[in-house]
Design an enzyme around this catalytic site. Structure first.
Site, PDB file in Angstrom:
ATOM      1  N   ASP A 193      11.665   2.214   1.623  1.00 40.18           N
ATOM      2  CA  ASP A 193      12.650   2.601   2.652  1.00 40.18           C
ATOM      3  C   ASP A 193      14.017   1.744   2.547  1.00 40.18           C
ATOM      4  OD1 ASP A 193      10.256   3.778   3.117  1.00 40.18           O
ATOM      5  OD2 ASP A 193      10.335   3.618   5.141  1.00 40.18           O
ATOM      6  N   GLU A 218      -0.013  -5.242   6.256  1.00 35.57           N
ATOM      7  CA  GLU A 218       0.873  -3.889   5.751  1.00 35.57           C
ATOM      8  C   GLU A 218       1.692  -4.608   4.248  1.00 35.57           C
ATOM      9  OE1 GLU A 218       4.548  -1.034   7.103  1.00 35.57           O
ATOM     10  OE2 GLU A 218       3.908  -2.744   8.450  1.00 35.57           O
TER      11      GLU A 218
END
Length: 442
Positions: free
Chosen positions: A186, A413
């Protein structure tokens, strides 16, 4: 060139020193399973994400081949009529304010050809054919009994056709991403320059939900979000039509196209397995590989770089995406990519997972999302590429260090690539799924 034989050899049982990690990874996947799909993380990402499901299926096949098949079937059940596979499939049982931007923002129900279930309108990297082939190979008998490949193949082919036709915005054969979220990376530094042309929506016009579950220092900034929302709203308001006039952000990304090429090779194997002609997929893969080399590879750098469709120029940012063509069978510059990965920017023998961005760059941030941390999925892809191109010693070393990182820091993550500190949310599904796969790798 095929990626693997039609029937995969039996997966080896986890070694004694991996039993605890194996059980813990299974618990994450069981905990995050919903009716037909797996959420990436219970609180931060409470819906189904597209490329997450591909990586999750690769790990789920070791837990339950049926569940892995259902993971992909669930995602493709939300495919749009034009072939696109949305990057989020929203769970109607989850509160509407649990994630932003949610269904009310995307308004997929008003878009022509959208499915009945609410989805986003953008897409993510096409790792799905690779996952489908791996899932089939894990248990061909069950897959045959369920008609898995014959049902999924036409949907996979339509998905790739959407990318090859509707998203060839540069006119040279490669697919373009039209939003940073589509890259999977992103807030990558590679997008800073193209995004600088985008006027953000006002910061008081939206309320982020991610910061309730993760530290602001580890997430994209409000300015990033303002630009993301501007791009998404413009696409939505254009009825999700694809053209350079609609998309102020249009990038030929090496990671995206590498997965599309690898996916075409996988589709060729799938086609052969169900009695279809694999030749068109192999021809497409060869054509895309030639375009990837001519459009995105810099021989002097030994690296692939994104190309900005609007300026026609390469974006010379040293991100992990530039190494991802290692997943392409027969890539003629695999050795050069290995040499780059071994160099000071990525430090393959030391960094783990591989950093998302140049370790030597002054703006490297080891804890902020895609601006420096290492992610298990991109390192898994590079590991897969190392094995594909015969670099078994480097592949085995990377595998062992990845498993050690996860054992020490948990199913995070993302990770500091040098210290191993965990960042982002915990109990992250693709970290657990790919750990399962690495544990069983021969």
């Amino acid at each position: 060139m095929t990626l693997a034989p039609t029937v995969e050899p039996p997966a080896r049982a986890p070694a004694a020193d991996h039993h605890d990690l194996d059980r813990a990874a299974r618990r994450v996947l069981v905990t995050n399973w919903r009716l037909g799909a797996t959420v990436p993380a219970r609180h931060l990402y409470p819906h189904q994400w597209s490329w997450d499901s591909a990586f999750i299926a690769i790990g789920l096949r070791h837990l339950s081949s049926v569940r892995a098949q259902r993971e992909l079937e669930s995602l493709f059940g939300a495919q749009w009529r034009d072939g696109r596979v949305p990057h989020i499939v929203f769970d109607p049982q989850v509160p509407v304010d649990a994630y932003f931007p949610g269904p009310a923002f995307w308004r997929s129900g008003a878009a022509p050809g959208a499915p009945a279930v609410p989805t986003s309108g953008i897409v993510q990297p096409p790792a799905h054919a690779l996952a489908a082939w791996a899932t089939y190979r894990a248990d061909p008998a069950v897959a045959h009994a369920r008609g898995f490949l014959p049902r999924l193949y036409p949907r996979l082919a339509r998905w790739h056709r959407y990318l090859l036709d509707r998203r060839d915005l540069g006119g040279a054969g490669l697919a373009s991403i039209v939003h940073p979220w589509e890259s999977g990376m992103d807030n990558s530094p590679a997008w800073d320059s193209p995004l600088s042309r985008i006027t953000p929506v006002p910061p008081d016009s939206f309320t982020r939900r991610d910061l309730a579950h993760a530290a602001a220092a580890e997430r994209p900034t409000d300015l990033d979000y303002g630009r993301y929302l501007r791009l998404a709203a413009d696409y939505r308001d254009a009825g999700y039509a694809d053209s350079p006039d609609v998309h102020a952000f249009a990038i030929e990304d090496p990671l995206y196209n590498a997965l599309l090429i690898a996916g075409e090779h996988a589709l060729a194997d799938i086609a052969a397995a169900i009695g279809r002609d694999p030749a068109p997929h192999r021809a497409t893969a060869d054509r895309l590989t030639a375009a990837l080399m001519s459009r995105l590879y810099d021989p002097a750098a030994g690296m692939f770089f994104p190309r900005d469709v609007h300026t026609g120029r390469l974006v010379r940012s040293w991100t992990i995406a530039g190494l991802m063509p290692m997943v392409v069978p027969g890539l003629p510059v695999a050795r050069e990519l290995v040499a780059t990965a071994l160099g000071g920017r990525f430090r393959l023998r030391e960094a783990c997972p591989l950093p998302s961005y140049d370790l030597a760059a002054p703006d490297h941030q080891a804890g902020r999302y895609w601006r420096g941390p290492g992610w298990v999925n991109t390192s898994w892809l590079f590991w897969h590429g190392l094995r594909l191109h015969g670099e078994t010693a480097l592949a085995d070393d990377l595998r062992d260090r990845l498993l050690r990182r996860v054992r020490e820091a948990g199913f995070r993550e993302y990770f500091d690539p040098l210290t191993g500190a965990g960042h982002g949310t915990d109990g992250f599904s693709w970290t657990a799924a790919l750990a399962l796969d690495l544990i069983r790798a021969a």
